[in-house]
Motif scaffolding. Structure first.
Motif, PDB file in Angstrom:
ATOM      1  N   LEU B 465       0.888  -0.976  -0.024  1.00 27.80           N
ATOM      2  CA  LEU B 465      -0.348   0.338   0.195  1.00 27.80           C
ATOM      3  C   LEU B 465       0.612   1.623  -0.467  1.00 27.80           C
ATOM      4  N   HIS B 467       2.298   3.116  -2.305  1.00 27.60           N
ATOM      5  CA  HIS B 467       1.502   4.009  -2.963  1.00 27.60           C
ATOM      6  C   HIS B 467       0.252   5.232  -2.488  1.00 27.60           C
ATOM      7  N   ILE B 468      -0.568   4.569  -1.744  1.00 30.56           N
ATOM      8  CA  ILE B 468      -1.425   5.443  -1.005  1.00 30.56           C
ATOM      9  C   ILE B 468      -0.866   6.131  -0.119  1.00 30.56           C
ATOM     10  N   VAL B 470      -0.940   8.013   2.602  1.00 32.00           N
ATOM     11  CA  VAL B 470      -1.725   7.406   4.568  1.00 32.00           C
ATOM     12  C   VAL B 470      -0.334   8.547   4.785  1.00 32.00           C
ATOM     13  N   HIS B 486      -5.926   6.605   5.644  1.00 35.79           N
ATOM     14  CA  HIS B 486      -6.243   7.687   4.075  1.00 35.79           C
ATOM     15  C   HIS B 486      -7.834   7.194   4.029  1.00 35.79           C
ATOM     16  N   CYS B 487      -7.902   7.853   3.639  1.00 34.72           N
ATOM     17  CA  CYS B 487      -9.263   8.035   2.783  1.00 34.72           C
ATOM     18  C   CYS B 487      -9.240   8.464   1.042  1.00 34.72           C
ATOM     19  N   ARG B 488     -10.011   7.732   0.180  1.00 35.23           N
ATOM     20  CA  ARG B 488      -9.817   7.748  -1.267  1.00 35.23           C
ATOM     21  C   ARG B 488     -10.736   7.740  -2.314  1.00 35.23           C
ATOM     22  N   GLU B 496     -12.990   5.202  -0.247  1.00 39.80           N
ATOM     23  CA  GLU B 496     -12.325   3.737   0.720  1.00 39.80           C
ATOM     24  C   GLU B 496     -11.451   3.768   1.444  1.00 39.80           C
ATOM     25  N   SER B 556      -3.917  -3.597   8.249  1.00 42.16           N
ATOM     26  CA  SER B 556      -4.462  -2.396   8.185  1.00 42.16           C
ATOM     27  C   SER B 556      -5.551  -2.924   7.779  1.00 42.16           C
ATOM     28  N   ILE B 577       3.339   0.027   4.367  1.00 39.41           N
ATOM     29  CA  ILE B 577       2.528   1.237   3.549  1.00 39.41           C
ATOM     30  C   ILE B 577       4.302   2.094   4.135  1.00 39.41           C
ATOM     31  N   GLU B 600      -3.117  15.273  -1.897  1.00 35.58           N
ATOM     32  CA  GLU B 600      -3.690  14.604  -2.039  1.00 35.58           C
ATOM     33  C   GLU B 600      -4.100  13.945  -0.426  1.00 35.58           C
ATOM     34  N   SER B 604      -7.402  13.874   1.546  1.00 35.34           N
ATOM     35  CA  SER B 604      -8.308  12.454   2.026  1.00 35.34           C
ATOM     36  C   SER B 604      -8.280  12.701   3.900  1.00 35.34           C
TER      37      SER B 604
END
Lengths: 291, 951
Positions: B465, B467-468, B470, B486-488, B496, B556, B577, B600, B604
């Motif tokens: 994860l 790339h997310i 966080v 995180h939130c996307r 998510e 996670s 992460i 981003e 988020s």
């Protein structure tokens, strides 16, 4: 039981020899084969012994466990016999094959010891009606080469001689609850008096004579045999006829007399050897099962 | 070479069993000494030139203590001055058998490389193994084994040594053993002889535990106490019901009184009162004792007198005091009373406190006053009384002979000057049983080797994860970051949301020393300026901490949610992460509010914030409580580390944002692990308080004509929200503070051992702790359970054993409670420091409780609570009348009600060095003869060191 196949000629040969007090292996009619005894061979028993008579190989372990006295004998301990016929001895014993023989021997042993003087069961009593020692005598047949009973009885005597029962004390408090206290000294233990433990002498009738300690071949020639359990003093505790043939009363008397004589003669060297072995103490060279 | 050990044992069913164990002897056990050339050892532990200088033994020597020396003089052996000691296996085994704590301590010393303690496995050495001889008891055999090993050592070293005179000194306090050793040509001393002979370390003598022999010589023959009955008699008595077994609890305010909390299921006689020195019979707080009930005509009522043991009283005076306890009271007040007949288990621990120096000059016996008032004073022997005066010290009890008024003990350790910040922190850690020693070598050995990096292996079993976007949001200065979020947006229009928790269970494997240490510590303890870590710093602040811009392992919990914050599906996975930012609450808030930022992370955060608000609303609709407790933060001076200002903690929107998602993760995980392991899930519950708990809250609200309904959590929450008084904005907070006091303690439990799972405060049917594995051990267990349930890790037997888990829960609950107490004490101490520097201050506050002779006042500015007493020893008491229905206290003509605004002066009462406290006195409303005039002058002179106490 393990039997050997023999031709008629072989049988005649043996019978004729016995007639002349001369047996195939050179012994006389009243002679035993060479016997080897070792005690304390199984460390986690209370007492153990291994006896080899010819190729017959017997291991006996005695385990003392705490139990309840029998209702009819509240002041005595118990003695239990169990005979296990290992399939090592002969393939016939595999599975439940040895069960009948085992029961037969065990029953005989019960009868041999079923008297007040062989072992003083009163010494095994810890607390009347409540606690006593039960001695489990476990016999294991490792190899059968004739004369099982004699070898077993010698092994049992040796194992009982070797038996050490931890000393216990009953402690009673004011409320009457009893508790068993164990001495923490491993040397502090009780021994059994084996003076009066009988040995079995099996006499095989061959032709007109009888022999002691018959080999399998000799057994095959005999129609009937007589078990005589004799103590050191010559007291007979049990007599039993085994085998299909018949014995006339006169030869029964004769055989009992021989049994008594041979039995008495067997006890003295046995006791001596056991005592000698024990006196060696820790210095004794153990043979065990690998020797 | 094979030997067998045979022994007989009694079984539980009453039988007797003969047990035979095989015992192998070897000839490759080395002596562990640098002196020796013949042993093929790798790195010898014992030094060539041991530096202990003794007047008894001029030549270099090693010490070989016997079991009793290790058991009783562990305090001496732990001293860093003692090095080069041979600990025999026989000794170690016996110690383990007889005292687990001593065993652990000696093991820790052995592990310490600098101490040069060597364990010699003499029981397996071909030449030192001996068998129990006929007529020899097990103890005699062990003594002989120790002598044989000592003999072997001295001959072994003699053989190898080039120069003369290397000695082995056997330390034994057993006279017979010593004689026999000397007969065998060994050098043997008693522990006292040897320690006294140490030239360089005279202070060690104080740490010697007194042995029963020399106590007898010194004490007068007068017998004060009844003999304790032997354990066997006690057990019979307990079985038959003549004696009761229970935990002894001393009364904090009266040293002549105690209660015994009787174990067992029967409701009656739960507590037995013990009164008088003779009946207390040398029991010490926390001991497990056997008590005998006295006949009913001797029953007494608990006295309300405050009695402090002053120590100098004579016996007849004591009796007088005891009589003063027995006031005539109504029969209904009488409590079952008894006397202690024997001690089943001592629960002595080392006690913190201070020395009360003997009046006689040059006396060596002094009394020690423990900080805990429930512990009696302890008589110790020391030559350094004048240096120890005014210092906080630790003392251990050695014994309490029946002819001694006080228990005998010995000095263990000096903590430092009383009142000093470090010393006091140490004291409060010790008194709250917080394990705070540095991690032992054994524990540190299980840490990952540095430099550490994530391996290919790790990636295979984890979701990547990295790339997310966080990020983590924490209070400022936080180094142990255990959660990130995180939130996307998803392509299907849903959101998510991910909560990523540090994967501590990856580093702490079940059963190893690190795991055991963490399980025993249970929680990280946060004090005002110190953090006592549960796991070593490498993990807590580095490898497990989800810092920004480094790759970290995480566990996670990822939800798919719609825009109404409804969970569509939940996924748990181990992951890797890379946090993009570690923000503080304030920074996160700024990003959300700053419309110009649109990266981003900010998007988020906004998404999370929006969802959190919906979640919170839902939760409150369900009946979750919003409670309040005054929390303060200290501004610490960067140089002196003294607190210079206080500030009550401020809550921002982002605080509640993080909290909301943590709650959601905890609840999701709780459901999952309970589904998977109905019998052994570790959960957390918060029982609903019994209705009677709310009495004072309801009464207090009534005084303002408000109605608080307590029939359900929802009703309570709603009525708390509705409770507002015009022109009194702080009222609602006060009410919530009161409501908090009504609550029960939330506890961990094992799902197989309980049926009630409800969490009252959060209004959730099931709850657990998953989100802070760095600082709570419960979370590590939950991580393990969850990992097993998703097939990411293997299980182990203890995890599935509900009884073991229940035992673990007990420890965690205990540690948790203790850490809270320690935290509170720490705040209290810093508050005292703060007021010490401020001098006397006048401040406004509100009445929180009204008592019979006092009011409890809360100062919102400092979050400080204090009691204003209206009774004073030196002054005549004012007229007091107390009404219980609507709690009011009328002093002279002034009426005090709950929530009334008052003005008080705050000062530090330092009259008792061990128990400094904040003192409050009333300024307004003015009551002649009761209130004091405001002390404004001190504010202008903050340097005033000694605030006037009696004004």
């Amino acid at each position: 039981m393990a039997a050997v196949q023999m031709s008629e000629a072989e049988k005649v040969y043996i019978m004729h020899g016995v007639q002349d007090d001369l047996r195939v292996d050179g012994r006389g009619c009243d002679d035993y084969r060479h016997m080897e005894i070792e005690t304390d061979v199984v460390s986690n028993t209370s007492g153990s012994a291994r006896v080899k008579l010819g190729l017959t190989d017997i291991l006996v372990g005695v385990k003392a466990e705490m139990g309840r006295p029998k209702l009819e004998k509240p002041f005595e301990g118990c003695l239990e016999f169990f005979v296990d016929c290992s399939a090592n001895a002969t393939p016939e014993f595999e599975g439940r094959g040895g069960e009948d023989l085992g029961t037969e021997i065990a029953n005989t042993l019960y009868r041999v010891f079923d008297n007040g003087c062989s072992i003083d069961l009163k010494t095994l009593c810890i607390c009347p009606m409540e606690h006593c020692w039960t001695l489990y005598v476990d016999v294991l047949l490792l190899q059968c080469d004739g004369n099982l009973f004699d070898a077993i009885s010698v092994a049992i005597k040796a194992a009982l001689f070797n038996t050490r029962i931890p000393k216990v004390q009953m402690i009673e408090d004011e409320e009457g609850t009893k508790e068993i206290e164990l001495s923490d000294d491993p040397y502090d233990c009780m021994r059994l008096d084996v003076e009066n433990v009988p040995c079995i002498v099996t006499l095989c009738k061959i032709g007109h004579r009888h022999v002691v300690d018959a080999t399998l071949q000799e057994k095959a020639c005999s129609m009937a045999s007589l078990l005589v359990a004799v103590t050191k003093k010559g007291t007979i505790t049990c007599v039993r006829k085994v085998g299909g043939g018949s014995l006339d009363p006169e030869s029964v008397f004769e055989m009992i007399e021989t049994g008594k004589r041979v039995g008495k003669a067997l006890h003295t060297p046995l006791q001596e050897i056991l005592r000698k072995e024990e006196s060696l103490g820790k210095k004794r060279h153990k043979v065990g099962f690998l020797g | 070479m094979l030997k067998s050990k045979t022994f007989v044992k009694k079984t539980r069913s009453g039988g007797v069993m003969k047990i035979v164990r095989e015992h192998y002897l070897r000839d490759d056990i080395w002596c562990g000494s640098e002196v020796c050339d013949s042993c093929k050892q790798g790195s010898p532990v014992l030094q060539q030139d041991p530096c202990l200088e003794s007047s008894l033994c001029k030549c270099p020597h090693y010490i070989l203590p016997d079991t009793n020396v290790v058991l009783h003089q562990i305090d001496v052996l732990e001293d860093p001055a003692i090095t080069n000691v041979i600990i025999l296996q026989t000794v170690l085994q016996e110690a383990r058998h007889r005292s687990a704590p001593v065993y652990k301590r000696i093991k820790d010393v052995i592990h310490n490389v600098e101490r040069h303690f060597y364990t010699f496995t003499n029981e397996h050495h071909r030449e030192t193994y001996i068998e129990q001889a006929q007529g020899e008891s097990a103890n005699d055999r062990n003594d002989r084994a120790i002598r044989v090993a000592a003999k072997w050592y001295s001959e072994h070293l003699k053989k190898d040594q080039k120069e003369e005179g290397f000695q082995i000194i056997l330390l034994t306090n057993d006279k017979k053993n010593k004689e026999k050793a000397e007969e065998a040509g060994l050098v043997a001393y008693t522990c006292e002889e040897y320690i006294q002979s140490l030239v360089a370390n005279p202070e060690l003598v104080d740490r010697l535990a007194s042995t029963p022999d020399d106590v007898n010589e010194i004490e007068s023959g007068k017998i004060i106490f009844q003999e304790h009955l032997p354990l066997s008699k006690l057990q019979q008595g307990i079985k038959s019901g003549t004696y009761l077994q229970g935990t002894f609890r001393s009364n904090r305010d009266n040293y002549l009184e105690a209660t015994v909390w009787v174990h067992g299921d029967t409701e009656e006689n739960k507590e037995v009162l013990i009164q008088g020195l003779k009946n207390l019979n040398r029991a010490v707080h926390e001991d497990v004792v056997a008590v005998q009930l006295l006949p009913k005509d001797q029953w007494v009522a608990p006295s309300s007198v405050v009695l402090q043991d002053e120590g100098t009283t004579e016996d007849d005076e004591e009796e007088e005091k005891e009589n003063s306890l027995k006031s005539v009271v109504h029969e209904s007040m009488l409590k079952p009373t008894g006397k202690v007949v024997g001690i089943i288990k001592r629960n002595w621990r080392p006690y913190c406190g201070m020395l009360s120096k003997s009046q006689i000059k040059e006396a060596r016996k002094h009394l020690f006053t423990p900080a805990d008032r429930r512990i009696p004073r302890i008589r110790i022997e020391t030559r350094q009384a004048s240096t120890l005066e005014g210092q906080r010290i630790i003392v251990a009890i050695d014994g309490w002979p029946k002819n001694s008024r006080y228990p005998n003990g010995h000095f263990v350790r000096n903590l430092g000057i009383a009142g000093d910040k470090e010393t006091e922190t140490e004291v409060l850690l010790l008194e709250h049983d917080v394990p705070h020693q540095p991690f032992s070598q054994a524990v540190l050995s299980f840490l990952p080797k540095m430099p550490w990096s994530i391996t290919e292996e790790d990636f295979k079993s984890r979701t990547d994860l990295r790339h997310i976007g966080v990020c983590s949001v924490d209070p400022p200065g936080c180094t142990d970051i255990d959660d990130a979020l995180h939130c996307r947006d998803l392509e299907n229009g849903n959101l998510e949301v991910g909560v990523h928790i540090a994967d501590v269970s990856h580093f702490i494997r079940p059963g190893n020393a690190l795991d055991q240490e963490a399980a025993s510590r249970g929680t990280t303890v946060y004090l005002c300026e110190k953090r006592i870590d549960m796991v070593p710093e490498l993990l807590s602040s580095n490898l497990c901490s989800l810092r920004s811009n480094v790759e970290r392992l995480a566990f996670s919990c990822i939800w798919e949610m719609n825009h109404d914050a409804e969970i569509i599906n939940t996924k748990f996975t181990k992951s890797v992460i890379n946090s993009k930012a570690s923000l503080t609450y304030a920074e996160a808030q700024m990003r959300i509010d700053d419309t110009s930022m649109n990266d981003e992370i900010t998007r988020s955060l906004r998404g999370l914030n929006r969802l959190a608000k919906i979640l919170k609303k839902k939760r409150i609709e369900m009946g979750a409580l919003t409670l309040s407790s005054p929390e303060v933060r200290f501004h610490i001076d960067s140089e002196t580390h003294d607190p210079i200002d206080l500030q009550t903690k401020e809550l921002k929107e982002t605080n509640s944002m993080v909290e909301e998602f943590m709650l959601l993760a905890n609840i999701s995980v709780a459901k999952k692990i309970y589904e998977e392991f109905a019998e052994c899930a570790l959960l957390r519950k918060h029982p609903a308080p019994p209705p009677s708990n709310y009495d004072m809250l309801v009464k207090a609200a009534k005084s303002k004509d408000l109605d608080i309904r307590t029939d359900s959590a929802k009703a309570l929450a709603d009525s708390l929200d509705a409770a507002q008084v015009g022109g009194f904005p702080y009222f609602n907070t006060l009410l919530r503070i009161l409501a908090t006091r009504c609550m029960m303690q939330a506890v961990y439990f094992c799902s197989g051992m309980d049926t009630d799972f409800h969490h009252y405060g959060l209004a959730s049917p099931i709850y657990t702790h998953f989100t802070s594995p760095i600082r709570r051990y419960s979370d590590i267990i939950v991580h393990r359970l969850l990992a097993v349930s998703i097939g990411a890790d293997i299980t182990y037997p203890d995890l599935m054993d509900k009884h073991k888990q229940a035992a673990l829960c007990n420890n965690l609950n205990y540690r948790h409670k203790m850490s809270q107490y320690a935290q509170r004490s720490s705040v209290a101490f810093h508050t005292q420091l703060f007021f010490k520097s401020k001098g006397i201050i006048n401040e406004e506050g509100f009445i929180l409780f009204v008592k019979k002779n006092a009011i409890v006042v809360l100062i919102p500015k400092f979050g400080l609570e204090g009691t204003v007493f209206f009774e004073n020893k030196d002054k005549p008491n004012p007229r007091l009348s107390f009404k219980e229905e609507i709690p009011t206290l009328t002093v002279e003509d002034t009426v005090f009600r709950v929530f009334d605004k008052v003005k008080v002066t705050i000062s530090l009462d330092a009259s008792n060095v061990q128990h400094q406290k904040i003192r409050m006195s009333l300024v307004e409303p003015v009551i002649p003869g009761v209130s004091v005039s405001p002390q404004s002058n001190c504010n202008s002179e903050p340097d005033a060191k000694k605030p006037k106490l009696e004004s």
